[in-house]
Design an enzyme around this catalytic site. Sequence first.
Site, short mmCIF file in Angstrom:
data_model
loop_
_atom_site.label_atom_id
_atom_site.label_comp_id
_atom_site.label_asym_id
_atom_site.label_seq_id
_atom_site.Cartn_x
_atom_site.Cartn_y
_atom_site.Cartn_z
N GLY A 88 -27.06 -1.72 -44.82
CA GLY A 88 -28.08 -0.77 -45.27
C GLY A 88 -27.84 -0.33 -46.70
O GLY A 88 -28.03 0.84 -47.03
N SER B 256 -29.38 -1.16 -49.49
CA SER B 256 -30.49 -1.30 -50.44
C SER B 256 -30.95 0.03 -51.02
O SER B 256 -31.70 0.06 -51.99
CB SER B 256 -31.67 -2.01 -49.78
OG SER B 256 -32.13 -1.27 -48.65
N ASP C 35 -30.77 -9.08 -41.59
CA ASP C 35 -31.49 -8.19 -40.68
C ASP C 35 -30.53 -7.90 -39.53
O ASP C 35 -30.14 -8.81 -38.79
CB ASP C 35 -32.76 -8.88 -40.18
CG ASP C 35 -33.61 -7.97 -39.28
OD1 ASP C 35 -33.05 -7.07 -38.63
OD2 ASP C 35 -34.83 -8.19 -39.22
N SER D 30 -23.22 8.22 -38.44
CA SER D 30 -24.03 8.88 -37.42
C SER D 30 -24.96 9.86 -38.14
O SER D 30 -25.66 9.47 -39.07
CB SER D 30 -23.11 9.58 -36.41
OG SER D 30 -23.87 10.27 -35.44
N TYR E 200 -34.72 8.91 -31.96
CA TYR E 200 -33.72 8.88 -33.03
C TYR E 200 -32.44 9.59 -32.61
O TYR E 200 -31.34 9.05 -32.75
CB TYR E 200 -34.29 9.53 -34.29
CG TYR E 200 -33.25 9.76 -35.37
CD1 TYR E 200 -32.72 8.68 -36.08
CD2 TYR E 200 -32.79 11.04 -35.66
CE1 TYR E 200 -31.76 8.89 -37.05
CE2 TYR E 200 -31.83 11.25 -36.63
CZ TYR E 200 -31.32 10.18 -37.33
OH TYR E 200 -30.36 10.38 -38.30
N THR F 191 -32.56 11.30 -49.57
CA THR F 191 -32.77 9.87 -49.37
C THR F 191 -34.23 9.64 -49.00
O THR F 191 -35.05 10.58 -49.00
CB THR F 191 -31.86 9.32 -48.25
OG1 THR F 191 -32.25 9.91 -47.00
CG2 THR F 191 -30.40 9.65 -48.54
#
Length: 270
Positions: A8, A10, A52, A130, A144, A179
């Site tokens: 992750g 990017s 992926d 987490s 989520y 973010t």
Amino acid sequence: MKTVLVTGASSGMGKATAEKLLSQGYIVYVAARRLDKMRDLEELGAVAIAMDITKDADVVAAVDRIAAENGGIDVLINNAGFATYGAMEDTALADARYQFEVNLFGLARLTQLVLPYMRQQGAGTIVNISSMGGKIYTPMGAWYHATKHAVEGWSDCLRLELKPFGIDVIVIEPGIMQTEFGDVLVGPLLERSGEGAYADLATKVAEATTAMKDANGGSPASLIADVIAHSIAAKRPKTRYVAGRYAQPLIVMRKLFGDRVFDRVVMSRV
């Protein structure tokens, strides 16, 4: 020099972590679905891999490549993840399953592939990102929060299993961060629950999320990058690190005052 894989990478915390570790001299591999989003990290010295996390072939190929080039992975930072928001009743189970595929099962599969190298060398570090959402909860975030609560329990069991092999398992619990989290949350939330029985609550949650973003209400991603860098360099790291806006007070509040008080506090904010 230790070899690190950051998933992750990017954007957000993953990218900030990669930048931090590159500056400290680690060999850093970064993985995400889109290579073009990691070109800046390549310019800093990272090795970018298109991956992926839900596709086994991608995950296997990434680990095989790193093993061939560096003999294995010393530090795995499981950062890839996203949030599916919407009323539980309005969320298709296919969407819920995909939430688990990314946030839990993809993470687990990657860890399975990395562990043989760590066990062979008798050392290693697994860092699982987490959330304070793994200890607390908010309306519209059932799926989520379910994944993050699962990551917490999964990490605890993994820590016990790997201790005899000299492998550390660390959980990072970020709070509200600056973010893309809020940006990608609001649209799908309103698509699922913006009309119908949960419309009023969904609208309030969306508005509260947008207002917090507009007010720059989160901590910078670099804060979590610093915490991760500190944790993997520690001789005896903590099992958990809590950082970021609201994380510590909300986790403590729920623990000390219980669910009913926490329910009232959360609902008063939407």
